[in-house]
Write an enzyme that holds these catalytic residues in place. Structure first.
Site, PDB file in Angstrom:
ATOM      1  N   LYS A 112       2.222  -9.696   4.147  1.00 17.39           N
ATOM      2  CA  LYS A 112       3.186  -9.401   5.217  1.00 17.39           C
ATOM      3  C   LYS A 112       3.811 -10.689   5.759  1.00 17.39           C
ATOM      4  O   LYS A 112       4.995 -10.728   6.092  1.00 17.39           O
ATOM      5  CB  LYS A 112       2.500  -8.587   6.322  1.00 17.39           C
ATOM      6  CG  LYS A 112       2.055  -7.194   5.852  1.00 17.39           C
ATOM      7  CD  LYS A 112       3.231  -6.371   5.345  1.00 17.39           C
ATOM      8  CE  LYS A 112       2.860  -4.984   4.893  1.00 17.39           C
ATOM      9  NZ  LYS A 112       4.014  -4.188   4.434  1.00 17.39           N
ATOM     10  N   SER A 133       5.005  -6.092   9.079  1.00 15.80           N
ATOM     11  CA  SER A 133       3.918  -5.593   9.934  1.00 15.80           C
ATOM     12  C   SER A 133       3.627  -6.627  10.997  1.00 15.80           C
ATOM     13  O   SER A 133       3.958  -7.807  10.833  1.00 15.80           O
ATOM     14  CB  SER A 133       2.657  -5.386   9.097  1.00 15.80           C
ATOM     15  OG  SER A 133       1.556  -5.089   9.936  1.00 15.80           O
ATOM     16  N   TYR A 179      -3.764  -8.387   2.837  1.00 13.57           N
ATOM     17  CA  TYR A 179      -2.661  -7.638   3.452  1.00 13.57           C
ATOM     18  C   TYR A 179      -1.834  -8.567   4.362  1.00 13.57           C
ATOM     19  O   TYR A 179      -0.600  -8.609   4.276  1.00 13.57           O
ATOM     20  CB  TYR A 179      -3.241  -6.470   4.256  1.00 13.57           C
ATOM     21  CG  TYR A 179      -2.223  -5.544   4.881  1.00 13.57           C
ATOM     22  CD1 TYR A 179      -1.581  -4.564   4.120  1.00 13.57           C
ATOM     23  CD2 TYR A 179      -1.894  -5.637   6.234  1.00 13.57           C
ATOM     24  CE1 TYR A 179      -0.659  -3.701   4.697  1.00 13.57           C
ATOM     25  CE2 TYR A 179      -0.974  -4.778   6.818  1.00 13.57           C
ATOM     26  CZ  TYR A 179      -0.354  -3.812   6.041  1.00 13.57           C
ATOM     27  OH  TYR A 179       0.565  -2.959   6.620  1.00 13.57           O
ATOM     28  N   ASP A 206       7.351   2.761  -9.434  1.00  9.59           N
ATOM     29  CA  ASP A 206       6.340   1.881  -8.842  1.00  9.59           C
ATOM     30  C   ASP A 206       6.983   0.514  -8.660  1.00  9.59           C
ATOM     31  O   ASP A 206       7.281  -0.173  -9.645  1.00  9.59           O
ATOM     32  CB  ASP A 206       5.132   1.817  -9.792  1.00  9.59           C
ATOM     33  CG  ASP A 206       4.042   0.875  -9.297  1.00  9.59           C
ATOM     34  OD1 ASP A 206       4.310   0.020  -8.428  1.00  9.59           O
ATOM     35  OD2 ASP A 206       2.910   0.998  -9.797  1.00  9.59           O
ATOM     36  N   ARG A 262       6.344   9.743   2.184  1.00 12.24           N
ATOM     37  CA  ARG A 262       5.412   9.988   3.294  1.00 12.24           C
ATOM     38  C   ARG A 262       5.579   8.905   4.362  1.00 12.24           C
ATOM     39  O   ARG A 262       6.290   7.932   4.158  1.00 12.24           O
ATOM     40  CB  ARG A 262       3.962   9.906   2.786  1.00 12.24           C
ATOM     41  CG  ARG A 262       3.605  10.929   1.759  1.00 12.24           C
ATOM     42  CD  ARG A 262       2.132  10.820   1.352  1.00 12.24           C
ATOM     43  NE  ARG A 262       1.883   9.722   0.438  1.00 12.24           N
ATOM     44  CZ  ARG A 262       1.020   8.722   0.676  1.00 12.24           C
ATOM     45  NH1 ARG A 262       0.347   8.682   1.801  1.00 12.24           N
ATOM     46  NH2 ARG A 262       0.840   7.747  -0.202  1.00 12.24           N
ATOM     47  N   ILE A 290       1.051   2.592  13.665  1.00 19.46           N
ATOM     48  CA  ILE A 290       1.866   3.794  13.465  1.00 19.46           C
ATOM     49  C   ILE A 290       1.007   4.896  12.824  1.00 19.46           C
ATOM     50  O   ILE A 290       0.245   4.619  11.881  1.00 19.46           O
ATOM     51  CB  ILE A 290       3.075   3.489  12.528  1.00 19.46           C
ATOM     52  CG1 ILE A 290       3.807   2.195  12.959  1.00 19.46           C
ATOM     53  CG2 ILE A 290       4.036   4.676  12.494  1.00 19.46           C
ATOM     54  CD1 ILE A 290       4.468   2.202  14.306  1.00 19.46           C
TER      55      ILE A 290
HETATM   56  N1  LIG Z   1       1.039   2.664   9.385  1.00 18.29           N
HETATM   57  C1  LIG Z   1       1.048   1.522  10.071  1.00 18.29           C
HETATM   58  O1  LIG Z   1       0.427   1.409  11.139  1.00 18.29           O
HETATM   59  C2  LIG Z   1       1.844   0.341   9.573  1.00 18.29           C
HETATM   60  C3  LIG Z   1       1.967  -0.753  10.440  1.00 18.29           C
HETATM   61  C4  LIG Z   1       2.693  -1.855  10.032  1.00 18.29           C
HETATM   62  C5  LIG Z   1       3.320  -1.851   8.801  1.00 18.29           C
HETATM   63  N2  LIG Z   1       3.190  -0.783   7.968  1.00 18.29           N
HETATM   64  C6  LIG Z   1       3.868  -0.851   6.683  1.00 18.29           C
HETATM   65  O2  LIG Z   1       4.789   0.219   6.594  1.00 18.29           O
HETATM   66  C7  LIG Z   1       4.954   0.600   5.236  1.00 18.29           C
HETATM   67  C8  LIG Z   1       4.692   2.097   5.083  1.00 18.29           C
HETATM   68  O3  LIG Z   1       3.364   2.352   5.519  1.00 18.29           O
HETATM   69  P1  LIG Z   1       2.827   3.827   5.825  1.00 18.29           P
HETATM   70  O4  LIG Z   1       1.854   3.685   6.927  1.00 18.29           O
HETATM   71  O5  LIG Z   1       3.948   4.761   5.939  1.00 18.29           O
HETATM   72  O6  LIG Z   1       1.998   4.094   4.474  1.00 18.29           O
HETATM   73  P2  LIG Z   1       1.621   5.477   3.763  1.00 18.29           P
HETATM   74  O7  LIG Z   1       1.604   6.575   4.743  1.00 18.29           O
HETATM   75  O8  LIG Z   1       0.378   5.176   2.996  1.00 18.29           O
HETATM   76  O9  LIG Z   1       2.843   5.728   2.740  1.00 18.29           O
HETATM   77  C9  LIG Z   1       3.063   4.800   1.713  1.00 18.29           C
HETATM   78  C10 LIG Z   1       4.336   5.127   1.001  1.00 18.29           C
HETATM   79  O10 LIG Z   1       4.588   4.094   0.040  1.00 18.29           O
HETATM   80  C11 LIG Z   1       4.668   4.667  -1.268  1.00 18.29           C
HETATM   81  N3  LIG Z   1       4.122   3.717  -2.241  1.00 18.29           N
HETATM   82  C12 LIG Z   1       2.871   3.206  -2.307  1.00 18.29           C
HETATM   83  N4  LIG Z   1       2.774   2.342  -3.337  1.00 18.29           N
HETATM   84  C13 LIG Z   1       3.988   2.324  -3.940  1.00 18.29           C
HETATM   85  C14 LIG Z   1       4.511   1.641  -5.059  1.00 18.29           C
HETATM   86  N5  LIG Z   1       3.769   0.809  -5.778  1.00 18.29           N
HETATM   87  N6  LIG Z   1       5.806   1.865  -5.406  1.00 18.29           N
HETATM   88  C15 LIG Z   1       6.584   2.703  -4.682  1.00 18.29           C
HETATM   89  N7  LIG Z   1       6.141   3.380  -3.600  1.00 18.29           N
HETATM   90  C16 LIG Z   1       4.852   3.188  -3.244  1.00 18.29           C
HETATM   91  C17 LIG Z   1       3.886   5.969  -1.190  1.00 18.29           C
HETATM   92  O11 LIG Z   1       4.326   6.859  -2.227  1.00 18.29           O
HETATM   93  P3  LIG Z   1       3.427   8.121  -2.721  1.00 18.29           P
HETATM   94  O12 LIG Z   1       3.565   9.182  -1.673  1.00 18.29           O
HETATM   95  O13 LIG Z   1       4.034   8.512  -4.007  1.00 18.29           O
HETATM   96  O14 LIG Z   1       2.019   7.612  -2.836  1.00 18.29           O
HETATM   97  C18 LIG Z   1       4.281   6.431   0.212  1.00 18.29           C
HETATM   98  O15 LIG Z   1       5.558   6.997   0.218  1.00 18.29           O
HETATM   99  C19 LIG Z   1       3.989  -0.280   4.437  1.00 18.29           C
HETATM  100  O16 LIG Z   1       4.680  -1.382   3.917  1.00 18.29           O
HETATM  101  C20 LIG Z   1       2.981  -0.715   5.474  1.00 18.29           C
HETATM  102  O17 LIG Z   1       2.354  -1.920   5.125  1.00 18.29           O
HETATM  103  C21 LIG Z   1       2.458   0.318   8.331  1.00 18.29           C
END
Ligand SMILES: NC(=O)c1ccc[n+]([C@@H]2O[C@H](COP(=O)([O-])OP(=O)(O)OC[C@H]3O[C@@H](n4cnc5c(N)ncnc54)[C@H](OP(=O)(O)O)[C@@H]3O)[C@@H](O)[C@H]2O)c1
Length: 259
Positions: free
Chosen positions: A167, A150, A163, A64, A12, A196
């Protein structure tokens, strides 16, 4: 033979955006990793195959990243299915289940975030880089580790200190592995996304909608998973051969201090 990319947490959100952009480029075989959402991982696999018009292999591996045995199984899966690894994208990560003030937040939340967001990528990189070192270089391809941290690695949010700490740790991890892996022809990069649109930010959508309306970023829109994906494609394509330890901000200019 194509170079192989392993993208953690690519069922995702941002990880899926990275997988899809790489698939569109058609240059790499892809391993889609997920933790619990198998249906989303299968959907990502299908979308990647369609985007690449069947010209790449896309496999799914549950695991995981916070668990030692799962990290080992993940790297074994890549090794036994592809026999090599060229690009590791440390993307998987979680937010705290509840945003709590720094003065009251729990040790339990801290431990959960450290093990998934920091310890997981730290030791996965250690293990995966062994397979990367053993993989004979492919002509025209560059090996790389790309870690999605991040803007929280430098912006203090006092309602999710755990968090931010994880990071910030990934920023040092990038420097450490960049310094250590260069001699093996592996370049290491950090991507700092801004805000994002994913499930992670879905819970605070109204707050961020309001901040965008007030002009929080010079490029005045939500970031998209594809924005991060395009940055990873540029890196994975080997366009930065003389850069390592480099930080890419993909945040619509959020980091610019303005007066
Ligand atoms: N969204 C933002 O604004 C933002 C901004 C800065 C940085 N980030 C970083 O970008 C990355 C992705 O974020 P996102 O927004 O795409 O999050 P998300 O939509 O919640 O998706 C999280 C993804 O990580 C997987 N995941 C969660 N825990 C895991 C584990 N223990 N082992 C393996 N896979 C795991 C989930 O798998 P399942 O589908 O199986 O649950 C999913 O594919 C993260 O590191 C987040 O901190 C996000």
């Amino acid at each position: 033979m194509k170079p192989v990319s392993l993208i953690t947490g690519s069922s995702r959100g941002i990880g899926r955006g990275i997988a899809l952009e790489l698939a569109k480029a058609g240059s790499h075989d892809i391993v889609v990793n997920y933790a619990g959402n198998e249906a989303a991982a299968q959907e990502c696999q299908q979308l990647c195959l369609e985007a690449a018009k069947g010209q790449i292999r896309v496999e799914i591996a549950q695991g995981d990243i916070s668990k030692t045995e799962d990290r080992a199984a993940l790297v074994d899966f890549v090794s036994s299915n592809f026999g090599r690894l060229d690009v590791l994208v440390n993307n998987a990560g979680v937010a705290p289940k509840v945003r709590e003030d720094l003065l009251e937040a729990s040790e339990e939340s801290f431990d959960r975030l450290v093990s998934i967001n920091l310890k997981g990528p730290y030791f996965l990189t250690q293990l995966a880089s062994k397979l990367m070192r053993e993989s004979a270089p492919l002509e025209g391809a560059l090996k790389s580790v790309v870690t999605v941290s991040s803007m929280s690695s430098f912006v203090a949010s006092v309602n999710r200190g755990d968090y931010c700490i994880t990071k910030a740790g990934l920023s040092m991890m990038t420097k450490l592995y960049a310094a250590r892996l260069a001699e093996f022809g592996i370049n290491v990069y950090e991507i700092q996304p801004g805000i994002i649109a994913t499930d992670m930010t879905g819970t605070v959508k109204e707050k961020y909608d309001r901040l965008f309306a007030e002009g929080i970023t010079p490029i005045n829109r939500w970031g998209l998973p594809a924005d991060i994906g395009k940055a990873v494609v540029a890196i994975a394509s080997g366009l930065f051969p003389y850069s390592t330890g480099q930080v890419f901000k993909v945040d619509g200019g959020f980091h610019i201090q303005r007066l």
